[in-house]
Design a protein around this motif. Sequence first.
Motif, PDB file in Angstrom:
ATOM      1  N   LEU A 178       0.721  -1.026  -0.074  1.00 43.98           N
ATOM      2  CA  LEU A 178      -0.144   0.073  -0.065  1.00 43.98           C
ATOM      3  C   LEU A 178       0.950   1.154  -0.049  1.00 43.98           C
ATOM      4  O   LEU A 178       0.397   2.258  -0.588  1.00 43.98           O
ATOM      5  CB  LEU A 178      -1.069   0.132   1.051  1.00 43.98           C
ATOM      6  N   LEU A 179       2.208   1.303   0.645  1.00 37.78           N
ATOM      7  CA  LEU A 179       2.781   2.556   0.944  1.00 37.78           C
ATOM      8  C   LEU A 179       3.518   2.923  -0.515  1.00 37.78           C
ATOM      9  O   LEU A 179       3.518   4.182  -0.626  1.00 37.78           O
ATOM     10  CB  LEU A 179       3.959   2.109   1.610  1.00 37.78           C
ATOM     11  N   LEU A 180       3.605   1.836  -1.365  1.00 38.39           N
ATOM     12  CA  LEU A 180       4.195   2.154  -2.734  1.00 38.39           C
ATOM     13  C   LEU A 180       3.152   2.181  -3.766  1.00 38.39           C
ATOM     14  O   LEU A 180       3.716   2.329  -5.049  1.00 38.39           O
ATOM     15  CB  LEU A 180       5.148   0.929  -3.229  1.00 38.39           C
ATOM     16  N   GLN A 181       1.879   2.134  -3.501  1.00 41.10           N
ATOM     17  CA  GLN A 181       0.976   2.211  -4.674  1.00 41.10           C
ATOM     18  C   GLN A 181       1.001   3.553  -5.455  1.00 41.10           C
ATOM     19  O   GLN A 181       1.355   4.700  -4.631  1.00 41.10           O
ATOM     20  CB  GLN A 181      -0.668   1.894  -4.142  1.00 41.10           C
ATOM     21  N   GLY A 182       0.877   3.463  -6.951  1.00 37.07           N
ATOM     22  CA  GLY A 182       0.797   4.712  -7.485  1.00 37.07           C
ATOM     23  C   GLY A 182       2.129   5.084  -8.209  1.00 37.07           C
ATOM     24  O   GLY A 182       2.386   5.771  -9.097  1.00 37.07           O
ATOM     25  N   LEU A 183       3.270   4.410  -7.748  1.00 42.18           N
ATOM     26  CA  LEU A 183       4.528   4.462  -8.496  1.00 42.18           C
ATOM     27  C   LEU A 183       4.611   3.706  -9.590  1.00 42.18           C
ATOM     28  O   LEU A 183       3.999   2.774  -9.952  1.00 42.18           O
ATOM     29  CB  LEU A 183       5.709   4.131  -7.344  1.00 42.18           C
ATOM     30  N   GLN A 209      -0.654  -8.931   4.507  1.00 40.95           N
ATOM     31  CA  GLN A 209      -0.066  -8.432   3.189  1.00 40.95           C
ATOM     32  C   GLN A 209      -0.305  -7.214   2.892  1.00 40.95           C
ATOM     33  O   GLN A 209      -1.375  -6.723   2.916  1.00 40.95           O
ATOM     34  CB  GLN A 209      -0.763  -9.651   2.283  1.00 40.95           C
ATOM     35  N   GLY A 210       0.684  -6.573   2.160  1.00 42.98           N
ATOM     36  CA  GLY A 210       0.462  -4.970   1.776  1.00 42.98           C
ATOM     37  C   GLY A 210       0.971  -3.868   2.697  1.00 42.98           C
ATOM     38  O   GLY A 210       1.224  -2.866   2.251  1.00 42.98           O
ATOM     39  N   MET A 211       1.478  -4.557   3.961  1.00 36.81           N
ATOM     40  CA  MET A 211       1.669  -3.511   4.904  1.00 36.81           C
ATOM     41  C   MET A 211       3.310  -3.579   5.002  1.00 36.81           C
ATOM     42  O   MET A 211       4.028  -4.384   4.408  1.00 36.81           O
ATOM     43  CB  MET A 211       1.067  -3.593   6.223  1.00 36.81           C
ATOM     44  N   TYR A 212       3.658  -2.751   5.981  1.00 38.93           N
ATOM     45  CA  TYR A 212       5.432  -2.926   6.167  1.00 38.93           C
ATOM     46  C   TYR A 212       5.605  -2.631   7.716  1.00 38.93           C
ATOM     47  O   TYR A 212       4.559  -2.164   8.591  1.00 38.93           O
ATOM     48  CB  TYR A 212       5.654  -1.968   5.239  1.00 38.93           C
ATOM     49  N   GLU A 216       4.500  11.378   2.589  1.00 40.94           N
ATOM     50  CA  GLU A 216       3.135  11.603   3.354  1.00 40.94           C
ATOM     51  C   GLU A 216       2.420  10.386   4.038  1.00 40.94           C
ATOM     52  O   GLU A 216       2.043  10.447   5.095  1.00 40.94           O
ATOM     53  CB  GLU A 216       2.368  12.182   2.409  1.00 40.94           C
ATOM     54  N   ARG A 217       2.522   9.131   3.406  1.00 37.58           N
ATOM     55  CA  ARG A 217       1.714   7.976   3.990  1.00 37.58           C
ATOM     56  C   ARG A 217       2.575   7.512   5.067  1.00 37.58           C
ATOM     57  O   ARG A 217       1.901   7.119   6.073  1.00 37.58           O
ATOM     58  CB  ARG A 217       1.966   7.013   2.992  1.00 37.58           C
ATOM     59  N   VAL A 218       3.985   7.639   4.957  1.00 44.11           N
ATOM     60  CA  VAL A 218       4.556   7.240   6.246  1.00 44.11           C
ATOM     61  C   VAL A 218       4.294   8.131   7.594  1.00 44.11           C
ATOM     62  O   VAL A 218       4.126   7.677   8.510  1.00 44.11           O
ATOM     63  CB  VAL A 218       6.219   7.165   6.090  1.00 44.11           C
ATOM     64  N   LEU A 219       4.287   9.402   7.228  1.00 43.20           N
ATOM     65  CA  LEU A 219       3.816  10.324   8.276  1.00 43.20           C
ATOM     66  C   LEU A 219       2.523  10.063   9.040  1.00 43.20           C
ATOM     67  O   LEU A 219       2.384  10.123  10.088  1.00 43.20           O
ATOM     68  CB  LEU A 219       3.926  11.853   7.719  1.00 43.20           C
TER      69      LEU A 219
END
Length: 239
Positions: free
Chosen positions: A12-17, A77-80, A124-127
Amino acid sequence: MQPSSLGLRRILLLQGLSTARLDAISQRCAWRSCTRDQRLVAREDADCSVHFIVSGRVCVTTYSASGRETSFRELAQGMYFGELAALDGRPRSADVVALTPGLVASMPPEAFRDLLREEWTVNERVLLQLADLARSLIDRVMELSSLTVQQRLCMELLRLAQASGGAAGAVRIEPIPRHTALAHRVSTYREQITRELSSLTRAGVLARDGAALVVRDMARLQHIAKGASTATPPAKTGA
């Protein structure tokens, strides 16, 4: 294992790249499969990588000096996980154990910091994730310091029910949570969880249906979580 940007598309963190960006990220990750109950990260470990869960499910947990386990959260799955050590360079603050077989892609801390500098959306997602983590830990501290075991269990059951998509009426939690896992989540013993679940079942709040735990009355469960007796139904409102 061979790197693959296909797996990173699930994160999810990398979606859109772009595909090219994901390809570059995958080349900077170490890929490994894990087995159930395998410890992926150890508390006080010097490893500072960020770990992307390509498949499987893990539990973030820690142990007291006496060996008592307290679990903080489960990640699917999809998380970090591991971003705190990657950002501040300090030793790990908790253990992470695989709940199921899975696949993890591990990014070195310097690569993760480069990613945050170069991709504002990811930054921004990490924040937002860190803000959410801080709020949830504050809530957890308040629960552990001010609520009874029964109240803490009810709060955890409410979280599980809401995660299953339920908000009112009868809600199914599948599969039935293991008593040991619930005990770790609310910082008590398995025997106490068994007693409290039996009490809630006798009161008609919970029921078992095959492989599911059914919350028969969400309003009543919320009422007990606030400190009411299992024998006392919530007051009805209205004209």
